[in-house]
Design a protein around this motif. Structure first.
Motif, PDB file in Angstrom:
ATOM      1  N   ASN A 171       0.847  -1.186   0.000  1.00  0.00           N
ATOM      2  CA  ASN A 171       0.000   0.000   0.000  1.00  0.00           C
ATOM      3  C   ASN A 171       0.886   1.241   0.000  1.00  0.00           C
ATOM      4  O   ASN A 171       1.601   1.509   0.969  1.00  0.00           O
ATOM      5  N   THR A 172       0.832   2.029  -1.075  1.00  0.00           N
ATOM      6  CA  THR A 172       1.680   3.214  -1.191  1.00  0.00           C
ATOM      7  C   THR A 172       1.322   4.280  -0.163  1.00  0.00           C
ATOM      8  O   THR A 172       2.196   5.014   0.299  1.00  0.00           O
ATOM      9  N   ASP A 173       0.041   4.382   0.211  1.00  0.00           N
ATOM     10  CA  ASP A 173      -0.360   5.353   1.234  1.00  0.00           C
ATOM     11  C   ASP A 173       0.272   5.011   2.581  1.00  0.00           C
ATOM     12  O   ASP A 173       0.753   5.892   3.291  1.00  0.00           O
ATOM     13  N   THR A 174       0.284   3.757   2.928  1.00  0.00           N
ATOM     14  CA  THR A 174       0.902   3.324   4.181  1.00  0.00           C
ATOM     15  C   THR A 174       2.391   3.645   4.179  1.00  0.00           C
ATOM     16  O   THR A 174       2.929   4.164   5.161  1.00  0.00           O
ATOM     17  N   LEU A 175       3.043   3.373   3.061  1.00  0.00           N
ATOM     18  CA  LEU A 175       4.480   3.647   2.966  1.00  0.00           C
ATOM     19  C   LEU A 175       4.753   5.150   3.005  1.00  0.00           C
ATOM     20  O   LEU A 175       5.732   5.593   3.622  1.00  0.00           O
ATOM     21  N   ALA A 176       3.884   5.964   2.391  1.00  0.00           N
ATOM     22  CA  ALA A 176       4.054   7.422   2.431  1.00  0.00           C
ATOM     23  C   ALA A 176       3.887   7.940   3.861  1.00  0.00           C
ATOM     24  O   ALA A 176       4.647   8.819   4.307  1.00  0.00           O
ATOM     25  N   ARG A 177       2.912   7.399   4.594  1.00  0.00           N
ATOM     26  CA  ARG A 177       2.744   7.807   5.994  1.00  0.00           C
ATOM     27  C   ARG A 177       3.947   7.380   6.839  1.00  0.00           C
ATOM     28  O   ARG A 177       4.358   8.101   7.759  1.00  0.00           O
ATOM     29  N   ALA A 178       4.529   6.237   6.510  1.00  0.00           N
ATOM     30  CA  ALA A 178       5.729   5.804   7.217  1.00  0.00           C
ATOM     31  C   ALA A 178       6.898   6.759   6.950  1.00  0.00           C
ATOM     32  O   ALA A 178       7.656   7.078   7.875  1.00  0.00           O
ATOM     33  N   ILE A 179       7.028   7.241   5.733  1.00  0.00           N
ATOM     34  CA  ILE A 179       8.083   8.215   5.411  1.00  0.00           C
ATOM     35  C   ILE A 179       7.856   9.508   6.170  1.00  0.00           C
ATOM     36  O   ILE A 179       8.793  10.076   6.760  1.00  0.00           O
ATOM     37  N   THR A 180       6.610   9.960   6.230  1.00  0.00           N
ATOM     38  CA  THR A 180       6.283  11.177   6.980  1.00  0.00           C
ATOM     39  C   THR A 180       6.589  10.966   8.448  1.00  0.00           C
ATOM     40  O   THR A 180       7.162  11.844   9.112  1.00  0.00           O
ATOM     41  N   TYR A 181       6.231   9.833   8.978  1.00  0.00           N
ATOM     42  CA  TYR A 181       6.494   9.519  10.364  1.00  0.00           C
ATOM     43  C   TYR A 181       7.993   9.529  10.675  1.00  0.00           C
ATOM     44  O   TYR A 181       8.444  10.075  11.683  1.00  0.00           O
ATOM     45  N   LEU A 182       8.785   8.947   9.797  1.00  0.00           N
ATOM     46  CA  LEU A 182      10.236   8.904  10.013  1.00  0.00           C
ATOM     47  C   LEU A 182      10.856  10.295   9.901  1.00  0.00           C
ATOM     48  O   LEU A 182      11.898  10.545  10.500  1.00  0.00           O
TER      49      LEU A 182
END
Length: 167
Positions: free
Chosen positions: A154-165
């Motif tokens: 899921n690209t949205d999940t991965l994008a939120r993970a990048i924002t989180y990091l």
């Protein structure tokens, strides 16, 4: 005079049911119900148990054959790891070992995501593929493969993970 129509075992001494107005599904269910009644009789169950045991005893060698085949395959896989890997790649992803190696060469012999030079895990690279189309996307290290798997691609999940990091 009795009709000479075929009968089920439970109807041998009585008139056969009139199934002319039944749908094919109803006829099938009626016959299944008759056989269930027939199979439920204690003498039938006992006879079936004896028959099954006799069959099992007579075919015990088939179990031995299965065990011998499993042992043979285990030995073959151990002795032919390249052929085994090639067969798994063909079966799971529709590519050969040579095609996988060519893809890894195009990537510079590194992970397509993190550029790791070693695959990690059990020591082999992971073939990443799209679960919808089945197409191979690239070759990954174990960590990146697990990351995509846990994110369920899921690209949205991965994008939120990048924002989180980035916090």
């Amino acid at each position: 005079m009795k009709s000479l129509k075929s009968t089920t075992p439970t109807q041998s001494s009585r008139q056969r049911a009139d199934l002319s107005n039944f749908t094919p599904e109803q006829k099938l269910e009626h016959r299944r119900a008759q056989w269930r009644k027939f199979d439920a009789k204690p003498e039938r169950k006992a006879r079936k148990a004896v028959t099954n045991k006799a069959y099992y005893d007579a075919n015990l060698t088939s179990v031995e054959r299965r065990e011998a085949k499993a042992e043979y395959l285990k030995t073959w896989r151990r002795d032919n790891p390249v052929k085994e890997r090639d067969g798994k790649l063909r079966q799971n992803y529709g590519i050969t070992l040579q095609e996988r190696d060519a893809l890894l060469e195009v990537q510079g012999f590194v992970c397509a995501i993190c550029a790791a030079e070693v695959p990690g895990g059990r020591g082999d690279w992971h073939t990443d593929h799209c679960h919808s189309s089945g197409l191979v996307r690239g070759i990954l290290c174990q960590h990146c493969n697990l990351m995509l798997g846990h994110a369920r691609d899921n690209t949205d999940t991965l994008a939120r993970a990048i924002t989180y990091l980035g916090k």
